[in-house]
Design a protein around this motif. Structure first.
Motif, mmCIF file in Angstrom:
data_model
loop_
_atom_site.group_PDB
_atom_site.id
_atom_site.type_symbol
_atom_site.label_atom_id
_atom_site.label_comp_id
_atom_site.label_asym_id
_atom_site.label_seq_id
_atom_site.Cartn_x
_atom_site.Cartn_y
_atom_site.Cartn_z
ATOM 1 N N VAL A 156 0.885 -1.322 -0.109
ATOM 2 C CA VAL A 156 -0.030 0.039 -0.121
ATOM 3 C C VAL A 156 0.861 1.196 0.039
ATOM 4 O O VAL A 156 1.679 1.304 0.689
ATOM 5 N N ALA A 157 0.491 2.077 -0.873
ATOM 6 C CA ALA A 157 1.119 3.466 -0.807
ATOM 7 C C ALA A 157 0.037 4.734 -0.546
ATOM 8 O O ALA A 157 -1.032 4.606 -0.987
ATOM 9 N N GLY A 158 0.471 5.611 0.074
ATOM 10 C CA GLY A 158 -0.487 6.750 0.228
ATOM 11 C C GLY A 158 0.150 8.073 0.505
ATOM 12 O O GLY A 158 1.295 8.070 1.132
ATOM 13 N N LEU A 173 -3.012 1.660 8.554
ATOM 14 C CA LEU A 173 -4.013 0.810 9.081
ATOM 15 C C LEU A 173 -4.147 -0.323 8.165
ATOM 16 O O LEU A 173 -4.075 -1.388 8.823
ATOM 17 N N LEU A 174 -4.264 -0.379 7.020
ATOM 18 C CA LEU A 174 -4.513 -1.529 6.060
ATOM 19 C C LEU A 174 -3.525 -2.287 5.996
ATOM 20 O O LEU A 174 -3.359 -3.550 6.038
ATOM 21 N N ALA A 175 -2.071 -1.842 5.976
ATOM 22 C CA ALA A 175 -1.101 -2.430 5.825
ATOM 23 C C ALA A 175 -0.522 -3.258 6.924
ATOM 24 O O ALA A 175 0.059 -4.181 7.088
ATOM 25 N N ARG A 233 -1.221 3.986 18.737
ATOM 26 C CA ARG A 233 -2.119 2.809 19.426
ATOM 27 C C ARG A 233 -3.167 1.796 18.641
ATOM 28 O O ARG A 233 -2.841 0.745 18.887
ATOM 29 N N GLU A 234 -3.202 2.395 17.505
ATOM 30 C CA GLU A 234 -4.148 1.458 16.528
ATOM 31 C C GLU A 234 -3.175 0.564 16.040
ATOM 32 O O GLU A 234 -3.298 -0.700 15.790
ATOM 33 N N LEU A 235 -1.992 0.934 15.523
ATOM 34 C CA LEU A 235 -0.954 0.301 14.652
ATOM 35 C C LEU A 235 -0.514 -0.896 15.961
ATOM 36 O O LEU A 235 -0.147 -2.085 15.526
ATOM 37 N N ALA A 236 -0.360 -0.490 17.087
ATOM 38 C CA ALA A 236 0.238 -1.439 18.068
ATOM 39 C C ALA A 236 -0.862 -2.688 18.449
ATOM 40 O O ALA A 236 -0.398 -3.780 18.752
ATOM 41 N N ARG A 237 -2.040 -2.339 18.089
ATOM 42 C CA ARG A 237 -3.116 -3.484 18.034
ATOM 43 C C ARG A 237 -2.732 -4.533 17.212
ATOM 44 O O ARG A 237 -3.096 -6.075 17.405
ATOM 45 N N ARG A 295 5.564 -3.475 3.374
ATOM 46 C CA ARG A 295 4.151 -3.413 2.856
ATOM 47 C C ARG A 295 3.500 -2.211 2.734
ATOM 48 O O ARG A 295 2.395 -1.982 2.068
ATOM 49 N N LEU A 296 4.148 -1.095 3.237
ATOM 50 C CA LEU A 296 3.812 0.334 3.310
ATOM 51 C C LEU A 296 4.757 1.315 2.686
ATOM 52 O O LEU A 296 5.918 1.201 2.898
ATOM 53 N N VAL A 297 4.500 2.423 1.837
ATOM 54 C CA VAL A 297 5.578 3.446 1.674
ATOM 55 C C VAL A 297 4.377 4.746 1.583
ATOM 56 O O VAL A 297 3.435 4.546 0.991
ATOM 57 N N VAL A 298 4.986 5.692 2.219
ATOM 58 C CA VAL A 298 4.444 7.027 2.383
ATOM 59 C C VAL A 298 5.045 8.137 1.682
ATOM 60 O O VAL A 298 6.250 8.058 1.964
ATOM 61 N N THR A 299 4.367 9.071 1.310
ATOM 62 C CA THR A 299 5.042 10.026 0.493
ATOM 63 C C THR A 299 5.084 11.463 1.389
ATOM 64 O O THR A 299 3.967 11.529 2.020
#
Length: 317
Positions: free
Chosen positions: A34-36, A46-48, A104-108, A133-137
């Motif tokens: 996922v990239a965002g 969150l998805l990644a 907090r959400e990622l820690a879940r 799995r993730l790249v952000v710009t």
């Protein structure tokens, strides 16, 4: 169908991304990477990390955005004080609650750093420095160039595996003048100032494209928070009615200009789900429940329409 996913930025409009993702998921789509950008980075993180698409949709409907993006300390005193807030705090909104909420959400899902999002797939033909799995710009305004995290962490002398996901996402979502920029300390002790990646490109649809002339192992699907430019005719996206709207039009045109090159390419348009959110303000973080529900429903409808016109995407690759 397995695919890579690219999510456009768009501030408060981003709840529509969750609806489109849920619509694609219901049709059997799963996402490898996922990239965002900006809010696309928040949803993408969150998805990644592993949040199921149905839960992502539910959270988008229920989350009051003002809780994670409240006005900064000075801005709470009224419109006049927001000018002071921009000078003293570099932004009208406080993104500290966003970082805490996202952490907090990622820690879940057991995610803290990008090392927790590494991909172990030797047959994927992905170079080791991009095996995430993730790249952000983001945009590095001290260097005047785009930044893709964690891929570009090495340019700052940093270990990409140790980079905090919440910090990278906060940088990607630091819309200039709206949120305080994120300051990144390099290994050499210098400081890079990072702001919203949308300053340079809100929709990096080609970020996962191969450059070795070999066919992609799986397709890339993008979700864009606007209508299809091929079908909208003349639309005044930035009406000019006075000095302030003129400045907003200049900034909006500058930000969008880089992405226009994609929208002139039929192949790019073909792999993009367009969700029309043109009637919603990017910075309206106090969206009422009915508007949030409507945006999520628009995302679902856009995904369904896109899938119906492309029956081949249901075929596994």
């Amino acid at each position: 169908m397995q695919a890579d996913l690219v999510l456009e930025g768009g501030g408060a409009k981003g709840v529509a991304l969750a609806g489109a993702i849920a619509g694609l998921h219901d049709a059997g789509c799963s996402f490898q990477r996922v990239a965002g950008t900006s809010v696309g980075a928040i949803v993408g993180a969150l998805l990644a990390a592993g949040m199921p698409a149905p839960e992502l949709e539910q959270r988008a409907r229920a989350l009051d955005l003002i809780d994670i993006a409240p006005l900064s300390r000075w801005s709470r005193f009224g419109p006049w004080a927001r000018k002071v807030s921009v000078l003293l705090e570099r932004g009208i909104y406080d993104h500290t609650p966003l970082r805490r909420w996202l952490t907090r959400e990622l820690a879940r899902y057991g995610v803290r750093t990008f090392g927790d999002l590494r991909i172990d797939d030797p047959s994927a033909h992905i170079s080791a420095d991009r095996n995430y799995r993730l790249v952000v710009t983001a945009a590095d305004i001290t260097r005047g160039r785009p930044v893709r995290l964690p891929w570009d962490a090495v340019h700052y002398g940093l270990d990409p595996d140790e980079l905090l996901v919440a910090d990278a996402v906060a940088a990607s979502a630091a819309l200039p003048l709206a949120f305080e920029p994120v300051r990144l300390r390099t290994a050499a002790g210098q400081e890079a100032v990072l702001v919203d990646g949308g300053l340079l490109s809100r929709f990096p649809i080609d970020v996962f494209d191969r450059t070795d002339q070999q066919p992609a192992r799986w397709p890339t699907v993008g979700i864009k928070l606007s209508c299809n430019p091929a079908s909208d005719g003349f639309v005044a996206r930035y009406p000019v009615t006075g000095p302030l709207s003129y400045l907003q039009a200049l900034l909006g045109t500058a930000v969008a200009s880089w992405d226009v090159r994609h929208l002139d390419d039929p192949a790019m348009i073909d792999r993009t789900v367009f969700v029309d959110t043109s009637d919603v303000s990017t910075l309206d973080f106090s969206l009422p429940q009915e508007v949030r529900d409507d945006l999520v429903d628009r995302g679902r409808h856009a995904a369904r329409t896109w899938l119906e016109s492309r029956p081949h995407v249901h075929t596994p690759v």
